[in-house]
Write a protein that holds these residues in place. Structure first.
Motif, short mmCIF file in Angstrom:
data_model
loop_
_atom_site.label_atom_id
_atom_site.label_comp_id
_atom_site.label_asym_id
_atom_site.label_seq_id
_atom_site.Cartn_x
_atom_site.Cartn_y
_atom_site.Cartn_z
N ARG A 1 0.82 -1.21 0.00
CA ARG A 1 0.00 0.00 0.00
C ARG A 1 0.86 1.26 0.00
O ARG A 1 1.84 1.33 0.74
N LEU A 2 0.44 2.23 -0.80
CA LEU A 2 1.04 3.56 -0.83
C LEU A 2 0.01 4.49 -0.22
O LEU A 2 -1.11 4.63 -0.74
N ILE A 3 0.35 5.10 0.92
CA ILE A 3 -0.61 5.87 1.72
C ILE A 3 -0.08 7.28 1.91
O ILE A 3 1.05 7.47 2.36
N PRO A 4 -0.88 8.30 1.59
CA PRO A 4 -0.42 9.67 1.81
C PRO A 4 -0.18 9.91 3.30
O PRO A 4 -0.99 9.51 4.14
N ALA A 5 0.93 10.55 3.64
CA ALA A 5 1.30 10.78 5.03
C ALA A 5 0.56 12.00 5.58
O ALA A 5 1.15 13.04 5.88
N THR A 6 -0.74 11.86 5.72
CA THR A 6 -1.59 12.91 6.28
C THR A 6 -1.48 12.87 7.81
O THR A 6 -0.91 11.93 8.38
N ALA A 7 -2.07 13.85 8.47
CA ALA A 7 -2.08 13.85 9.94
C ALA A 7 -2.75 12.58 10.47
O ALA A 7 -2.27 11.95 11.42
N PHE A 8 -3.84 12.18 9.83
CA PHE A 8 -4.54 10.95 10.22
C PHE A 8 -3.63 9.74 10.08
O PHE A 8 -3.52 8.92 10.99
N ALA A 9 -2.96 9.61 8.93
CA ALA A 9 -2.09 8.46 8.68
C ALA A 9 -0.89 8.47 9.62
O ALA A 9 -0.49 7.42 10.12
N ARG A 10 -0.30 9.63 9.87
CA ARG A 10 0.85 9.70 10.79
C ARG A 10 0.45 9.23 12.19
O ARG A 10 1.18 8.46 12.83
#
Length: 171
Positions: free
Chosen positions: A67-76
């Motif tokens: 998976r390639l996941i954007p490093a948003t505040a939620f993901a961090r």
């Protein structure tokens, strides 16, 4: 009897060492913050996903979804809660309930690792990302499987002339 209690205490300590304190989410998922993943770019991410068993044998993430996941505040926050300070979580320490905003998965990209654990993403837009997969082995019907989830982070500036390489080994 003392040896049995000592062994049970040692086993419990070993299990707890693999656990990560999971905190309640404070950041909400934002489609606006993650939107860059849906843009087309010139970036290429290539990688190799594997774990080294205690015996020294390398196990590739053959056929696993990467998976390639954007490093948003939620993901961090999610990654900090799941992985703690490391880049590997043993299969036995996965949370039983991992409910997440359904839009989160809509703002990820996936590919499958080849038999040798290699994978790639092309046309990646500039931004910061997490790349994650599982490297699991052992009998699927077994009570506990070995291996676990690995990740790393990567940032593309849009100025890359070569593919950006990432190693997912948990180290």
């Amino acid at each position: 009897m003392r040896i049995g209690l000592f062994a049970a205490a040692a086993l419990a300590a070993a299990i707890m060492a693999g656990c990560v304190e999971r905190k309640p989410a404070t950041a909400a998922f934002s489609t606006e913050e993650a939107a860059f993943i849906k843009q087309s770019g010139n970036g290429v991410i290539v990688g190799h996903a594997f774990r080294t068993r205690p015996s020294g044998t390398v196990v590739n993430a053959a056929g696993q979804v990467v998976r390639l996941i954007p490093a948003t505040a939620f993901a961090r926050e999610r990654f900090a809660n799941f992985y703690g300070k490391g880049k590997y979580v043993p299969h036995r320490a996965y949370p039983a309930d991992d409910a997440v905003d359904p839009a989160y998965s809509e703002y990820t990209r996936t590919t499958k690792a080849e038999a040798n654990g290699r994978f790639s993403f092309d046309k990646v837009a500039p931004g910061s990302y997490f790349v994650t997969t599982q490297v699991i082995w052992g009998d699927e019907d077994a009570f506990s499987r070995e291996g676990g989830s690995v990740y790393d982070s990567v940032t593309l500036t849009g100025k890359e002339t070569e593919p950006v390489q990432v190693i997912l080994s948990g180290n």
